[in-house]
Motif scaffolding. Structure first.
Motif, PDB file in Angstrom:
ATOM      1  N   LEU A  63       0.825  -1.171   0.147  1.00 34.27           N
ATOM      2  CA  LEU A  63      -0.066  -0.010   0.118  1.00 34.27           C
ATOM      3  C   LEU A  63       0.825   1.345  -0.007  1.00 34.27           C
ATOM      4  O   LEU A  63       0.596   2.297  -0.678  1.00 34.27           O
ATOM      5  CB  LEU A  63      -0.964  -0.048   1.260  1.00 34.27           C
ATOM      6  CG  LEU A  63      -1.898   1.227   1.314  1.00 34.27           C
ATOM      7  CD1 LEU A  63      -2.536   1.143   0.254  1.00 34.27           C
ATOM      8  CD2 LEU A  63      -2.649   1.128   2.720  1.00 34.27           C
ATOM      9  N   LEU A  64       1.941   1.144   0.881  1.00 29.20           N
ATOM     10  CA  LEU A  64       2.751   2.258   0.667  1.00 29.20           C
ATOM     11  C   LEU A  64       3.511   2.469  -0.451  1.00 29.20           C
ATOM     12  O   LEU A  64       3.719   3.894  -0.809  1.00 29.20           O
ATOM     13  CB  LEU A  64       4.037   2.032   1.893  1.00 29.20           C
ATOM     14  CG  LEU A  64       4.850   3.428   2.325  1.00 29.20           C
ATOM     15  CD1 LEU A  64       3.974   4.658   2.875  1.00 29.20           C
ATOM     16  CD2 LEU A  64       6.114   2.842   3.108  1.00 29.20           C
ATOM     17  N   VAL A  65       4.089   1.650  -1.171  1.00 27.90           N
ATOM     18  CA  VAL A  65       4.560   1.974  -2.392  1.00 27.90           C
ATOM     19  C   VAL A  65       3.524   2.341  -3.562  1.00 27.90           C
ATOM     20  O   VAL A  65       3.849   3.230  -4.190  1.00 27.90           O
ATOM     21  CB  VAL A  65       5.158   0.461  -3.017  1.00 27.90           C
ATOM     22  CG1 VAL A  65       5.654   0.590  -4.531  1.00 27.90           C
ATOM     23  CG2 VAL A  65       6.572   0.229  -2.241  1.00 27.90           C
ATOM     24  N   SER A  66       2.105   1.890  -3.449  1.00 25.64           N
ATOM     25  CA  SER A  66       1.315   2.364  -4.184  1.00 25.64           C
ATOM     26  C   SER A  66       1.056   3.674  -4.036  1.00 25.64           C
ATOM     27  O   SER A  66       0.999   4.515  -5.099  1.00 25.64           O
ATOM     28  CB  SER A  66      -0.080   1.255  -4.165  1.00 25.64           C
ATOM     29  OG  SER A  66       0.330  -0.007  -4.344  1.00 25.64           O
ATOM     30  N   ALA A  67       0.813   4.141  -2.951  1.00 29.04           N
ATOM     31  CA  ALA A  67       0.691   5.466  -2.442  1.00 29.04           C
ATOM     32  C   ALA A  67       1.635   6.283  -3.134  1.00 29.04           C
ATOM     33  O   ALA A  67       1.462   7.355  -3.486  1.00 29.04           O
ATOM     34  CB  ALA A  67       0.357   5.649  -0.917  1.00 29.04           C
ATOM     35  N   ARG A  68       2.818   6.319  -2.834  1.00 32.14           N
ATOM     36  CA  ARG A  68       4.180   6.825  -3.302  1.00 32.14           C
ATOM     37  C   ARG A  68       4.228   7.094  -4.695  1.00 32.14           C
ATOM     38  O   ARG A  68       4.366   8.398  -5.272  1.00 32.14           O
ATOM     39  CB  ARG A  68       5.203   6.115  -2.802  1.00 32.14           C
ATOM     40  CG  ARG A  68       6.618   6.707  -3.283  1.00 32.14           C
ATOM     41  CD  ARG A  68       6.754   8.325  -2.744  1.00 32.14           C
ATOM     42  NE  ARG A  68       7.989   9.106  -3.404  1.00 32.14           N
ATOM     43  CZ  ARG A  68       8.045   9.452  -4.600  1.00 32.14           C
ATOM     44  NH1 ARG A  68       7.001   9.161  -5.426  1.00 32.14           N
ATOM     45  NH2 ARG A  68       9.166  10.137  -4.832  1.00 32.14           N
TER      46      ARG A  68
END
Length: 531
Positions: free
Chosen positions: A139-144
């Motif tokens: 989720l963090l990679v996608s958000a970034r």
């Protein structure tokens, strides 16, 4: 009341060189806008992080006794970390929103690196490679990649770190009871880690490509709405020569007007070759009654443009359309003022070639006075240039013909330069425009303003051209007897409307002096500007 019309061509003023400067300005604009967008998105990410961390803390509590029945997570440590990250994001948001000089690269690392490490630790503490907490890293990679678009090569270091934080934290914080070598030989652990790394790397790769595409589209949007240091606001009008836009000068923080000249309309390329020299000459005109040209250049697409001061008011064409004929003393003052502007241009050997009501503008000054400005020197040319082009009418004796191919108000590029209702007869037959051709256009414009109709009316373009070349004009007082024009004004206008240039006034200054006895006092205000 002052109005802004689509026919308005307000102007600008000082010289700037062509393509290199425009390219440098545009690249600087890309960098400024991209940095501003990057900063805004990073602040948005920190705000979302502050809001979502408490929610994920609730998920930690709800899942503590159901997700890991064999190995309970260190719930207290997780909640402390969630609370600490919430405070971290809030502090970053408060600090960074006021620290405009803080490097965006450092902002990026401060916002995304800490949660990447903490999520990796949580993954290692809840089953290692088999933990469902890897979803948090995904989720963090996608958000970034979604929240912060930009060039892939620029964002690769941070996104790469987030992806690698997953295996790195497994190695650092994982349960290695059998030793690191034993953990590496655990087929289940290594298999789960590789299986989780594949979607992580895929999402990161797709996200970076998507981020790069969004960044490219953003650059194209900036390019479409920008011209170097100028931001295009909206279109004001268009004609055969090009398009006029209201724009904003970013450095000076003021409105201006840009005219893009379409070189496709000039198949010979002569317009492009003359443009820079004539733009420089025009920018040197200093009459208060000449719209100020302060920049010019060539866009990356090869379009010529020049920048003018922005004016608030109405054109004389607007006044004709709304109110018809105007008082003779006011009209004579406008004509005399136009002569004053053109006299300076003629002294520099510049011929306007397109004097008409739409190119004479009543501007409202800062102290609420009315001032006439001569617009659109965009097709002005020097007297020593080559001829304008082929004659429009091959033989006046042919007489009028059927059909009306174009509106008589339009400028015909490649044939005649000017507007047929106001163009001198010799120009229509192919002779180069001279200062006395401008004189004819001023008189024809004044005739229209005095009587409410052009010098010649016709149902076809051919008939209009024939009358302009062959037929003597009527006296304005006969066309519009209700105007009660003073004795002597007819002869002044009719002299300026003579078919032979040498029979007109010897100069624009002589024409101005002949108009002065009939003109209102300087500074007199027209009724339309008092509304």
């Amino acid at each position: 009341m002052a109005r802004e019309r689509s026919s308005q061509k307000p102007g600008t003023a000082s010289i700037r060189h062509g393509p290199p400067t425009i390219q440098e300005n545009l690249e600087a604009r890309f960098e400024r806008e991209t940095t501003a967008l990057f900063r805004t998105r990073l602040l948005t990410a920190s705000m979302f992080g502050a809001m979502l961390m408490p929610l994920f803390g609730v998920i930690d509590v709800l899942g503590a006794n159901s997700w890991w029945p064999d190995t309970s997570p260190p719930l207290a440590a997780f909640l402390i970390l969630r609370f600490a990250m919430t405070l971290w994001f809030v502090a970053l948001w408060v600090f960074l929103r006021n620290a405009e000089s803080f490097p965006v690269g450092a902002m990026d690392w401060l916002i995304f690196a800490p949660p990447g490490l903490i999520l990796g630790y949580m993954t290692a503490a809840t089953g290692g490679a088999e933990s469902s907490y890897v979803a948090g890293t995904i989720l963090l990679v996608s958000a970034r990649t979604i929240l912060v678009p930009g060039e892939a090569r620029t964002h690769l270091p941070v996104v790469g770190f987030l992806v690698l934080s997953y295996p790195l934290t497994l190695v650092l914080f994982g349960d290695h009871q059998a030793g690191f070598g034993g953990w590496m030989r655990d087929v289940d652990q290594v298999g789960h880690m590789i299986a989780n790394l594949f979607p992580l790397m895929t999402i990161a790769g797709v996200g970076l490509v998507g981020s790069d595409m969004i960044h490219a589209m953003h650059q194209r949007l900036i390019s479409a709405r920008s011209l170097g240091r100028y931001k295009i606001k909206r279109e004001l009008g268009r004609g055969a020569m090009g398009v006029v836009y209201l724009a904003w000068h970013r450095d000076l923080d003021r409105p201006c007007v840009i005219k893009l000249i379409n070189p496709d309309k000039d198949s010979s390329g002569a317009l492009r070759r003359r443009f820079e020299r004539e733009a420089r000459e025009t920018s040197l005109l200093r009459s208060p009654h000449t719209v100020q040209v302060f920049d010019f250049g060539i866009t990356n697409k090869g379009q010529l443009f020049y920048v003018m001061e922005h004016l608030d008011g109405v054109s004389l064409q607007d006044m004709l359309d709304d109110d018809g004929s105007q008082p003779f003393d006011i009209v004579c003052r406008w004509m005399a003022t136009t002569c004053e502007s053109l006299a300076e241009a003629h002294a520099r050997m510049l011929i306007h070639r397109d004097i008409k009501p739409a190119n004479l503008f009543l501007a409202r000054t800062a102290d609420d006075r009315e001032m006439l400005k001569v617009l659109d020197f965009g097709i002005a040319r020097k007297l020593d240039d080559e001829g304008v082009g082929a004659p429009v009418v091959s033989s006046p004796s042919d007489g009028p013909g059927p059909g009306l191919p174009e509106d008589a108000r339009l400028t015909a590029v490649g044939t005649i330069m000017g507007t047929p209702l106001y163009v001198a007869p010799e120009v229509l037959t192919g002779a180069p425009a001279s200062d006395r051709a401008d004189q004819y256009s001023v008189a024809a414009t004044g005739f229209h303003l005095l009587t409410g109709r052009p010098v010649f009316t016709a149902t076809t373009m051919e008939e209009l051209l024939f009358k302009t070349i062959e037929v003597e004009p009527e006296a304005p007082s006969k066309v519009h007897p209700e105007a009660r024009l003073p004795a002597g004004l007819d002869s002044v206008l009719l002299r300026a409307l003579r078919k032979k240039p040498e029979e007109r006034f010897p100069s624009m200054e002589a024409f101005r002096q002949a108009l002065e006895p009939f003109a209102a006092a300087p500074g007199a205000t027209s009724s339309v500007m008092e509304r």
